[in-house]
Design a protein around this motif. Structure first.
Motif, short mmCIF file in Angstrom:
data_model
loop_
_atom_site.label_atom_id
_atom_site.label_comp_id
_atom_site.label_asym_id
_atom_site.label_seq_id
_atom_site.Cartn_x
_atom_site.Cartn_y
_atom_site.Cartn_z
N SER A 191 -14.43 2.47 -15.45
CA SER A 191 -14.72 1.76 -16.70
C SER A 191 -13.60 0.83 -17.13
O SER A 191 -13.84 -0.24 -17.65
CB SER A 191 -14.99 2.77 -17.83
OG SER A 191 -16.06 3.60 -17.50
N CYS A 192 -12.38 1.27 -16.90
CA CYS A 192 -11.22 0.47 -17.35
C CYS A 192 -10.72 -0.51 -16.29
O CYS A 192 -9.95 -1.41 -16.61
CB CYS A 192 -10.08 1.40 -17.74
SG CYS A 192 -10.43 2.41 -19.19
N ALA A 193 -11.14 -0.33 -15.06
CA ALA A 193 -10.64 -1.17 -13.98
C ALA A 193 -11.13 -2.56 -14.04
O ALA A 193 -11.67 -3.29 -14.48
CB ALA A 193 -11.03 -0.60 -12.62
N PHE B 238 -4.81 5.89 -4.84
CA PHE B 238 -3.72 5.37 -5.64
C PHE B 238 -4.23 4.72 -6.94
O PHE B 238 -3.46 4.08 -7.65
CB PHE B 238 -2.89 4.35 -4.85
CG PHE B 238 -3.75 3.36 -4.11
CD1 PHE B 238 -4.21 2.23 -4.73
CD2 PHE B 238 -4.09 3.60 -2.79
CE1 PHE B 238 -5.00 1.33 -4.06
CE2 PHE B 238 -4.88 2.70 -2.11
CZ PHE B 238 -5.34 1.56 -2.74
N ALA B 239 -5.52 4.93 -7.26
CA ALA B 239 -6.11 4.33 -8.47
C ALA B 239 -5.35 4.78 -9.71
O ALA B 239 -5.04 5.94 -9.89
CB ALA B 239 -7.58 4.70 -8.58
N ARG B 240 -5.08 3.83 -10.59
CA ARG B 240 -4.39 4.12 -11.85
C ARG B 240 -5.38 4.18 -13.01
O ARG B 240 -5.04 4.74 -14.04
CB ARG B 240 -3.37 3.02 -12.15
CG ARG B 240 -2.26 2.93 -11.17
CD ARG B 240 -1.43 1.66 -11.44
NE ARG B 240 -0.18 1.72 -10.76
CZ ARG B 240 0.94 2.20 -11.28
NH1 ARG B 240 0.94 2.67 -12.50
NH2 ARG B 240 2.04 2.21 -10.57
N ARG C 11 0.83 -1.21 0.00
CA ARG C 11 0.00 0.00 0.00
C ARG C 11 0.87 1.26 0.00
O ARG C 11 0.58 2.22 -0.71
CB ARG C 11 -0.92 -0.01 1.22
CG ARG C 11 -1.87 1.15 1.36
CD ARG C 11 -2.86 1.31 0.19
NE ARG C 11 -3.52 0.12 -0.22
CZ ARG C 11 -4.71 -0.29 0.19
NH1 ARG C 11 -5.40 0.41 1.05
NH2 ARG C 11 -5.23 -1.40 -0.29
N ILE C 12 1.96 1.26 0.77
CA ILE C 12 2.87 2.40 0.80
C ILE C 12 3.49 2.61 -0.58
O ILE C 12 3.61 3.75 -1.05
CB ILE C 12 3.94 2.23 1.89
CG1 ILE C 12 3.29 2.36 3.28
CG2 ILE C 12 5.09 3.23 1.73
CD1 ILE C 12 4.19 1.97 4.43
N ALA C 13 3.88 1.52 -1.23
CA ALA C 13 4.46 1.63 -2.58
C ALA C 13 3.43 2.22 -3.55
O ALA C 13 3.78 3.05 -4.41
CB ALA C 13 4.93 0.26 -3.06
N GLU C 14 2.16 1.81 -3.43
CA GLU C 14 1.11 2.35 -4.31
C GLU C 14 0.94 3.85 -4.07
O GLU C 14 0.78 4.62 -5.02
CB GLU C 14 -0.21 1.63 -4.07
CG GLU C 14 -0.23 0.21 -4.57
CD GLU C 14 -1.48 -0.55 -4.16
OE1 GLU C 14 -2.09 -0.19 -3.13
OE2 GLU C 14 -1.84 -1.49 -4.87
N VAL D 194 -5.46 10.71 -13.99
CA VAL D 194 -5.70 10.41 -15.40
C VAL D 194 -5.57 8.91 -15.58
O VAL D 194 -4.56 8.31 -15.19
CB VAL D 194 -4.68 11.15 -16.31
CG1 VAL D 194 -4.90 10.79 -17.77
CG2 VAL D 194 -4.77 12.65 -16.10
N CYS D 195 -6.59 8.30 -16.19
CA CYS D 195 -6.59 6.85 -16.41
C CYS D 195 -5.42 6.45 -17.31
O CYS D 195 -5.20 7.06 -18.35
CB CYS D 195 -7.92 6.44 -17.03
SG CYS D 195 -8.03 4.67 -17.38
#
Length: 99
Positions: free
Chosen positions: A97-99, A91-93, A55-58, A73-74
């Protein structure tokens, strides 16, 4: 915990019964049992530490994306990630919709 007695012979049951059994079998047997519990606890702690490090790395990666002006930005569709998603998962990348 109050020791309970069974209805037939007055034998201790439950937790008190297990403790009596451990005492009767001797200290080495009890130590082995406690060591087994300790190993299980240690394993759980190791998993928790690994999850925390991940989690820290994220979060560190999210901070790098902020510095690079790509946070929010996705990575797949290049559309903005909803603020609600970022509030829950900072931390969402990817967008929902894309997840």
């Amino acid at each position: 915990m109050e020791p309970r007695r069974d209805r037939g012979g007055g034998r201790l049951t439950g937790h008190a019964s297990r403790q009596s059994e451990w005492v009767a079998r001797g200290p080495s047997w009890a130590a082995t049992r406690w060591a087994a519990h300790g190993d299980r606890f240690s394993s759980t702690c190791s998993r928790d530490r690994a999850a925390t490090r991940e989690r820290i790395a994220e979060l560190d990666d999210a901070l790098r994306r902020m510095d690079a002006a790509t946070y929010g930005v996705c990575e797949r569709c290049r559309q903005p990630i909803a603020e609600e998603r970022l509030a829950v998962r900072p931390f969402a990348r990817c967008c929902v919709s894309c997840a």
